[in-house]
Scaffold this motif. Structure first.
Motif, short mmCIF file in Angstrom:
data_model
loop_
_atom_site.label_atom_id
_atom_site.label_comp_id
_atom_site.label_asym_id
_atom_site.label_seq_id
_atom_site.Cartn_x
_atom_site.Cartn_y
_atom_site.Cartn_z
N PHE A 162 0.75 -1.25 -0.07
CA PHE A 162 -0.12 0.23 0.09
C PHE A 162 0.72 1.34 -0.09
O PHE A 162 1.87 1.34 0.55
N PHE A 163 0.37 2.25 -0.79
CA PHE A 163 1.07 3.74 -0.59
C PHE A 163 -0.30 4.53 -0.90
O PHE A 163 -1.28 4.09 -1.31
N GLY A 164 -0.29 5.88 -0.51
CA GLY A 164 -1.42 6.79 -0.59
C GLY A 164 -1.65 7.72 0.63
O GLY A 164 -1.14 7.14 1.70
N PRO A 165 -2.53 8.84 0.35
CA PRO A 165 -2.81 9.46 1.67
C PRO A 165 -3.48 8.59 2.57
O PRO A 165 -4.10 7.75 2.25
N GLY A 166 -3.17 8.71 3.87
CA GLY A 166 -3.76 7.95 5.11
C GLY A 166 -3.15 6.52 5.31
O GLY A 166 -3.88 5.94 5.94
N ALA A 167 -2.24 6.26 4.37
CA ALA A 167 -1.96 4.67 4.23
C ALA A 167 -1.09 4.35 5.55
O ALA A 167 -0.92 3.00 6.02
N ASP A 217 11.11 -3.08 -13.15
CA ASP A 217 12.51 -3.39 -12.98
C ASP A 217 13.01 -2.68 -11.44
O ASP A 217 14.19 -2.61 -11.34
N GLY A 218 11.90 -2.31 -10.87
CA GLY A 218 12.39 -1.48 -9.39
C GLY A 218 12.54 -0.10 -9.68
O GLY A 218 13.07 0.45 -8.44
N LYS A 219 12.51 0.41 -10.74
CA LYS A 219 13.14 1.72 -11.07
C LYS A 219 12.07 2.82 -11.30
O LYS A 219 12.10 3.93 -11.29
N GLN A 220 10.81 2.40 -11.78
CA GLN A 220 9.79 3.00 -12.20
C GLN A 220 9.00 4.01 -11.14
O GLN A 220 8.71 5.01 -11.39
N LEU A 221 8.80 3.35 -9.99
CA LEU A 221 8.40 4.12 -8.76
C LEU A 221 9.28 5.33 -8.72
O LEU A 221 8.76 6.59 -8.29
N GLN A 276 -0.10 11.15 -10.60
CA GLN A 276 -1.06 11.57 -9.84
C GLN A 276 -0.83 10.99 -8.29
O GLN A 276 -0.95 11.47 -7.45
N ALA A 277 -0.90 9.70 -8.39
CA ALA A 277 -0.80 8.82 -7.20
C ALA A 277 0.31 9.25 -6.16
O ALA A 277 0.23 9.44 -5.18
N VAL A 278 1.48 9.41 -6.96
CA VAL A 278 2.71 9.74 -6.30
C VAL A 278 2.64 11.21 -5.72
O VAL A 278 3.03 11.44 -4.52
N ARG A 279 2.26 12.07 -6.62
CA ARG A 279 2.06 13.38 -6.16
C ARG A 279 1.30 13.68 -5.01
O ARG A 279 1.52 14.30 -3.92
N GLU A 280 0.17 13.00 -5.01
CA GLU A 280 -0.75 12.60 -3.83
C GLU A 280 0.03 12.39 -2.50
O GLU A 280 -0.57 12.63 -1.27
N THR A 281 0.60 11.16 -2.79
CA THR A 281 1.26 10.55 -1.43
C THR A 281 2.19 11.49 -1.03
O THR A 281 2.35 11.63 0.01
N LEU A 282 3.03 11.96 -1.83
CA LEU A 282 4.16 12.82 -1.33
C LEU A 282 3.60 13.98 -0.55
O LEU A 282 4.18 14.57 0.24
N SER A 283 2.44 14.70 -1.30
CA SER A 283 1.98 15.66 -0.55
C SER A 283 1.40 15.58 0.86
O SER A 283 1.52 16.01 1.78
N SER A 284 0.66 14.42 1.04
CA SER A 284 0.22 13.86 2.24
C SER A 284 1.17 13.74 3.13
O SER A 284 1.08 14.04 4.43
N LEU A 285 2.27 13.28 2.73
CA LEU A 285 3.44 13.08 3.61
C LEU A 285 4.26 14.37 3.95
O LEU A 285 5.44 14.29 4.57
#
Length: 350
Positions: free
Chosen positions: A173-178, A244-248, A316-325
């Motif tokens: 899991f990742f994301g706001p509130g995770a 390949d472990g690099k895309q995230l 978008q998912a990464v942006r919202e996650t980083l913002s939440s953190l």
């Protein structure tokens, strides 16, 4: 008077869902989706009064998931029980996981409710890796994996007695509130501008991630089609497959604009040294095999049922996650969303 009676009648017709673990990541996300889809959401918590002040949209009742009488009482009149309660930080699985699911099953049988639950990948051993279906052999190599297999066996037995079970397995899991998860606790450092990205995986090894809002949306869509599902319904989400472990890491660089952000190896050696003194490190080390071999869950069954798997674009998912953190505050551009509150606690792996 007629308007009041009509409102009361409409409220009485709403399906009711009991959410166990609503202050955790997946519990809170599913609760919000159910509420938006016309459910009355009942939340059981040991500190119900305080939570009712913070989240008055839910119907709060006091109780402990380890206490069968509490769960039975909270489940009175419900149509669905969301079993999203989980020992925090990997601790006390042996003492807590199976008694809690037994209580949920007993309550569901007593009131005739469905059970909705997030699943994990712990059930599977390395020999089943690469591509995994819902029916792949379950021969776990870890203590927690054995508990998860036993848990699913109890749910399958309950389904055999007529209680519908919907189980959705997903990646990390990742994301706001995770809450506590690998993205927030290992990949980036919350609350500060990013200086590096940490990758727990072995070089070149792919990994499966699951954006929390997508997991909740998938689970609620399946509930909406529950009458079409088998009594024991298991589904896999593909989520975001980092081949390949690099895309995230590349998505993080695009979102932050830090194109030269370095990638560091995760210090597994430090966990090995410290695990005799820090119990959670021992638990994390046990799950290292999930980062050493590729585990790719196929979502064919889910797509066949829903037509499509809900997916938020990775940037978008990464942006919202980083913002939440709080990782974007110091380097935010004009279009960067404000930080969201991180609420609840969940496991380090889905």
């Amino acid at each position: 008077m007629a308007e009041i009676e009509n409102n009361e009648s409409a409220a009485a017709c709403k399906p009711v869902a009991l959410v166990l673990g609503i202050t955790g990541g997946i519990g809170g996300a599913v609760a919000g989706k159910l509420l938006a889809n016309g459910y009355t959401v009942r939340a059981m918590h040991r500190n119900a009064e305080a939570n009712a002040t913070k989240s008055p949209q839910y119907e709060w009742v006091s109780g402990d998931a380890m206490n069968r009488d509490d769960v039975m009482k909270a489940a009175s009149g419900v149509d669905l029980i969301v079993h999203a309660v989980n020992p925090p930080g990997y601790r006390n699985w042996g003492a807590l996981v199976l008694p809690m699911i037994d209580n949920t099953i007993a309550a569901a049988e007593a009131v005739g409710a469905r059970i909705l639950m997030p699943g994990t990948v712990y059930n599977f051993a390395p020999e089943t890796f690469d591509t995994i279906t819902e029916d792949s052999p379950q021969n776990p190599v870890t203590f927690k994996g054995g508990i998860r297999v036993a848990l699913e066996q109890r749910l399958e037995a309950a389904a055999g007695r007529g209680i519908q079970v919907i189980l959705v397995r997903a990646g990390d899991f990742f994301g706001p509130g995770a809450g506590n998860n690998w993205f927030a606790q290992a990949v980036v450092k919350p609350g500060a501008p990013l200086k590096a990205i940490t990758n727990p995986a072995a070089p070149g090894v792919g990994h499966q991630w699951a954006y929390l809002p997508d997991v909740a949306e998938t689970m609620v869509r399946l509930v909406a089609r529950a009458d079409e599902l088998p009594t024991f319904a298991r589904f896999h989400m593909e989520g975001f497959w980092d081949a390949d472990g690099k895309q995230l890491g590349n998505a993080i660089r695009r979102v932050t604009g830090l194109t030269e952000l370095p990638t560091k190896r995760f210090p597994w050696w430090m966990l090995r040294i410290a695990k005799p003194f820090v119990p959670v490190f021992r638990e994390l080390t046990e799950m290292r095999y999930l980062w050493q071999r590729e585990l790719h869950m196929r979502n064919d069954r889910l797509v066949a049922r829903l037509g499509v798997e809900p997916r938020t674009p990775i940037d978008q998912a990464v942006r919202e996650t980083l913002s939440s953190l709080g990782c974007l505050d110091a380097q935010a551009g004009p279009d960067t969303p404000k930080s969201l509150e991180v609420a609840g606690e969940t496991r380090l792996s889905a």
